[in-house]
Design a protein around this motif. Structure first.
Motif: not given
Length: 216
Positions: A85-96, A111-122
């Motif tokens: 999941v973390g790798s997926f979010l990081a790849a999305d962030g790079f592409v974005l 905004a959606v990606l940042i929200g998902a990253a915050i939930l992932y961090g929690i």
């Protein structure tokens, strides 16, 4: 000098905890080297630091490797899911970041990606400590980590600050602080989480008896 060596003195207790943190950090680093074992190593680390927070620690090395062995399969499964999941979010962030432009679509997507990253961090903050403490399914651990992290948001923010400050110190201020690194962060977070774990698990003595019984 005699006062400094007095085991009842707060300074001695602090120095002892720092020494233990450094030792546990070394164990964590060594056992995390294959990468795939980071989950088991982190779970073992929190098992020990939570015991330390309760003054129930009895042989750091023995407890660490006992927890490492007994939690290896569930911790590895949990870690691989979180890593994916973390790798997926990081790849999305790079592409974005590469494709981003000033319009409503990309703003909402960010905004959606940042929200998902915050939930992932929690979830990441609580998943392994919970696994070190309670028997549960992988989904149950992930769900509980999210619910606990959101409900006790102040503790979550403090824990995030601990990791953030440690990372900043290591990178920008004093690199040798990595010798304390994860060990010190886990110990401080364990003190913060202890009351929460009591609240979600009931009587602390009952929790320990049930945990030890299940592990055996």
């Amino acid at each position: 000098m005699r006062d400094l060596c007095n085991t009842d003195k707060p300074l001695f207790a602090v120095l002892t905890k720092l020494t233990y943190s450094a030792y546990l950090n070394i164990l964590w680093l060594v056992c995390s080297l294959p990468i795939v074992t980071i989950g088991a190593s982190t779970t073992a680390l929190f098992y020990v630091t939570l015991k330390m927070a309760e003054d129930r620690d009895d042989g750091l090395t023995r407890m660490f490797f006992k927890a490492f062995r007994e939690n290896f399969k569930p911790a590895t499964k949990l870690w691989l899911i979180l890593l994916a999941v973390g790798s997926f979010l990081a790849a999305d962030g790079f592409v974005l970041r590469r494709m981003w432009s000033e319009n409503i679509f990309w703003t909402l997507l960010t905004a959606v990606l940042i929200g998902a990253a915050i939930l992932y961090g929690i979830v990441l903050l609580y998943a392994f400590p919970l696994l070190a403490r309670f028997e549960n399914t992988t989904f149950g651990i992930l769900k509980t980590a999210f619910l606990v992290g959101v409900r006790y948001l102040f503790c979550t923010l403090l824990m995030a600050a601990i990791y953030g400050i440690m990372g900043y110190v290591i990178v920008f201020v004093f690199t040798p602080a990595f010798l304390l690194g994860m060990g010190l962060c886990a110990m401080l977070c364990s003190f913060l989480m202890l009351r929460i774990l009591y609240l979600i698990g009931g009587d602390p003595d009952a929790v320990h008896e049930e945990y030890d019984h299940d592990k055996n």
